[in-house]
Design a protein around this motif. Structure first.
Motif, PDB file in Angstrom:
ATOM      1  N   THR A 250       0.586  -1.199  -0.198  1.00 46.06           N
ATOM      2  CA  THR A 250       0.164   0.233   0.248  1.00 46.06           C
ATOM      3  C   THR A 250       0.809   1.439   0.065  1.00 46.06           C
ATOM      4  O   THR A 250      -0.023   1.980  -0.646  1.00 46.06           O
ATOM      5  N   TYR A 251       1.586   1.347   0.619  1.00 45.66           N
ATOM      6  CA  TYR A 251       2.995   2.427   1.234  1.00 45.66           C
ATOM      7  C   TYR A 251       3.635   2.688  -0.196  1.00 45.66           C
ATOM      8  O   TYR A 251       3.476   3.782  -0.697  1.00 45.66           O
ATOM      9  N   TYR A 254       1.097   4.122  -3.013  1.00 45.51           N
ATOM     10  CA  TYR A 254       0.822   5.405  -2.948  1.00 45.51           C
ATOM     11  C   TYR A 254       1.750   6.049  -3.243  1.00 45.51           C
ATOM     12  O   TYR A 254       0.933   7.480  -3.977  1.00 45.51           O
ATOM     13  N   TRP A 255       2.742   5.858  -2.825  1.00 46.31           N
ATOM     14  CA  TRP A 255       4.012   7.010  -3.338  1.00 46.31           C
ATOM     15  C   TRP A 255       4.616   6.623  -5.099  1.00 46.31           C
ATOM     16  O   TRP A 255       4.200   8.036  -5.523  1.00 46.31           O
ATOM     17  N   ILE A 257       1.808   6.852  -7.197  1.00 45.94           N
ATOM     18  CA  ILE A 257       0.781   7.942  -7.258  1.00 45.94           C
ATOM     19  C   ILE A 257       0.332   8.964  -7.046  1.00 45.94           C
ATOM     20  O   ILE A 257       0.861   9.437  -8.158  1.00 45.94           O
ATOM     21  N   VAL A 258       1.169   8.397  -6.353  1.00 46.77           N
ATOM     22  CA  VAL A 258       1.694  10.237  -6.120  1.00 46.77           C
ATOM     23  C   VAL A 258       3.212  11.507  -6.971  1.00 46.77           C
ATOM     24  O   VAL A 258       2.835  12.489  -7.469  1.00 46.77           O
ATOM     25  N   TYR A 265       3.747  14.916  -1.729  1.00 49.52           N
ATOM     26  CA  TYR A 265       3.459  15.049  -0.751  1.00 49.52           C
ATOM     27  C   TYR A 265       3.817  15.804   0.127  1.00 49.52           C
ATOM     28  O   TYR A 265       4.082  16.500   1.295  1.00 49.52           O
TER      29      TYR A 265
END
Length: 640
Positions: A250-251, A254-255, A257-258, A265
């Protein structure tokens, strides 16, 4: 190999093809189509025993099923590289099952015929198929991507290896992604699927795979760093190696996609040198990926709106033209209505849809659409099927919006129309006043009176609602009908009967018709050519006054003479008034006659036609005629 004269796709081209093969036609790759000059026949109907046709529907379904397994392989190979614990759990069993399916496909490939690019024939020889497969890179890559290396090592050594080499060997499974690319190529050409949604699905798939791939490799970098706490995930999750696999995944996603969306962020960022280098490479890759996605999406959106832009530009040009020339509001509305209908029914326009098809196919489509309507029209009742077929093949389909003139009164007759659907009004104008004469519906004709008599159109024809018509050119009509003497007689009989049944209001608009139909000497002969007037010199037609009837005989009846007689006689138009005298419109039409042998006979004929005996023959310029031998075809004579 197939015989030299055989076709590579006999089953697809046969008229008696099965339903399954017809469905396959839309998805057949262009590489399977024969080259120009290849003879397609029924001589080669079956491949050898135990040989699979590449376009076989069952084989296509098998290939589609393998694509689903490819998607799993693409996800699992990188996931298992980053998360080693997953490679020894339930995914190991799934991997083995998937590898079995691909091993079966390798075996099947030895039985699939291929297209010889030099002869464009399907090769169904087992030895040649096998030799071609094993001597190409595909065979070795297929085998390498299918072998379960870690499981084989476990069998040989009795223990699981923790080395990274097996994780990278699993990446060979990404070779299978070529199947996905081939599938999308096929779907994009298959008209059963929307090109927009197929392309959009492909773009989403590329983006999701790029996110997954980058996230897994980034996590792999963190796992293999000498100091796990000095990594992008170690600073956020303590002892992440021993935490849940799905937490790390998941991490990672997330990284990814960001970073891909350039949001950044800052909560997950590169810490060590290796991660910073990977970040730079990934962001450079994202520039190209973003450009690829934006370019494709722009192309899809513009393609969907191109007709709308074209319509708006055309309407704006039309409004500027109307404003510049100060056209009346009614005419401007007609122009707008026609332009809007043109774009709304573009997909229904026969010419637009059929222009690139062979003539035989266009003719067959026209026969299917319009033959029944043509056979119902009064003019073609009883004529031969050959004539109807030829006429239908030359007809042009058109749409007209409501309240638009199809034919204008007094315009030069060049075409006549058959109404397929809708309704039209037949109108006449007298002293600026519009007079309604009749209403026409499906299978009715309009404009044929002007064409057959070769006179200015006697009526205006205006649509009542959206109407589809088929237009017949008088030139094509003449070419088709002239050799058909029997059909010509039938059509003239139908035409005369139609004229007799016309309403009195319509007969009044064509003054000579009453006299023509009342003349008991009118006969219809087999050698009558209804299209003779169309063969006249068009320059002469434009320079002379409108005629009463271009098919009038010396007695003023329908021309039933032998064509050889008309060739030896001179036809002239006589008028019963002085050339400078203004008369009613009906008196100006004149009478077309064959020139008599003497001036006295001409005076007697004029007295019969106009009710008064003349003494002088004048030309249109006022000069007096002294000898009949000086006259030429279609001269206007004024008897005063």
């Amino acid at each position: 190999m197939a015989d030299a004269g055989s076709s590579p796709l006999p089953l697809l081209f046969r008229r008696r093809s099965s339903g399954e093969l017809k469905k396959n036609l839309a998805s057949v790759s262009s590489s399977l189509l024969p080259a120009f000059g290849t003879v397609v026949d029924d001589g080669y109907l079956h491949l050898k025993k135990y040989v699979i046709a590449p376009y076989d529907r069952r084989y296509r379904l098998w290939q589609t099923f393998l694509v689903v397994l490819v998607l799993y392989s693409a996800w699992a190979s990188t996931f298992e590289l980053a998360f080693k614990k997953a490679a020894k759990g339930a995914l190991l069993v799934i991997d083995l099952v998937v590898d079995v399916f691909f091993a079966i496909d390798i075996v099947l490939t030895f039985f699939v015929a291929y297209l010889d690019k030099s002869t464009y024939l399907l090769v169904d020889d087992h030895k040649k198929i096998a030799l071609r497969y094993v001597t190409r890179l595909w065979f070795f890559m297929d085998v390498a991507s299918t072998l379960p290396f870690q499981f084989i090592y476990r069998i040989l050594t009795g223990e699981w290896s923790s080395g990274e080499v097996f994780g990278f060997l699993n990446l060979l499974r990404l070779w299978r992604l070529r199947r996905v690319s081939e599938l999308f190529k096929r779907l994009e050409k298959d008209t059963q699927f929307s090109y927009f949604w197929t392309r959009l699905l492909k773009l989403i798939g590329v983006t999701v795979f790029a996110v997954h791939l980058a996230g897994c490799f980034y996590y792999w970098l963190a796992v293999h760093h000498k100091n796990p706490d000095n990594t992008w995930i170690g600073t956020a999750v303590h002892d992440f190696k021993h935490r849940s696999i799905w937490l790390g995944y998941t991490y990672s996603i997330y990284w990814s996609i960001v970073t891909l969306t350039t949001v950044g962020y800052g909560d997950l960022h590169a810490v060590n040198k290796g991660e910073k280098i990977f970040n730079m490479i990934y962001m450079l890759f994202n520039i190209g990926l973003t450009a690829y996605i934006i370019g494709n999406m722009t192309n899809l959106i513009v393609h969907a709106a191109v007709r709308t832009f074209a319509m708006r530009d055309a309407i704006n040009e039309l409004l500027r033209y109307a404003s510049k020339n100060r056209l009346p509001e009614g005419l401007r509305e007609q122009m707008l209505a026609h332009m809007q209908l043109k774009f709304k029914t573009a997909e229904l326009q026969q010419e637009e849809v059929l222009k690139d098809l062979p003539k035989a196919i266009r003719s067959s489509i026209a026969q299917h659409l319009f033959r029944t309507t043509v056979e119902k029209t009064y003019l073609f009742k009883g004529v031969s099927e050959d004539l109807v077929s030829q006429l239908v093949s030359e007809m042009k389909a058109e749409y007209y919006p409501p309240k638009v003139e199809i034919i204008l009164q007094n315009e030069i007759p060049t075409d006549f129309y058959i109404l397929v659907s809708g309704a039209v009004d037949v109108l006449a104008y007298k002293n600026g006043t519009e007079q309604f004469l009749s209403k026409l519906g499906s299978a009715d004709m309009a404009g044929e009176i002007g064409v057959l008599f070769n006179i200015p159109q006697p009526f205006t024809v205006r649509t009542k609602r959206l109407s589809q018509v088929i237009r017949v050119s008088h030139h094509h009509f003449k070419q088709i009908v002239q050799p058909q003497s029997e059909d010509g007689k039938i059509m003239i009989g139908n035409f005369v009967q139609y004229l007799k049944d016309l309403k009195e209001d319509m007969l009044k608009e064509i003054p000579f018709l009453t006299e023509l139909l009342a003349d008991q000497t009118t006969q219809i002969r087999f050698n009558y050519d209804p299209l003779q007037p169309m063969a006249r010199n068009e320059e002469q037609q434009e320079s002379r006054e409108p005629l009463d009837s271009t098919q009038a005989t010396p007695e003023g009846t329908l021309d039933t003479c032998n064509p050889s007689l008309s060739a030896s006689k001179i036809r002239v138009i006589i008028h019963g008034h002085h050339p400078t005298e203004r008369t009613m419109s009906s008196d100006r039409l004149g009478k077309l006659i064959y020139l008599p042998d003497s001036i006295e006979d001409l005076f007697n004929l004029a007295e019969k036609k106009f009710g008064k005996k003349g003494s002088t023959i004048l030309m249109a310029d006022g000069s007096e005629v002294g000898e009949l031998n000086a006259l030429r075809e279609n001269d206007h004579l004024f008897i005063v």
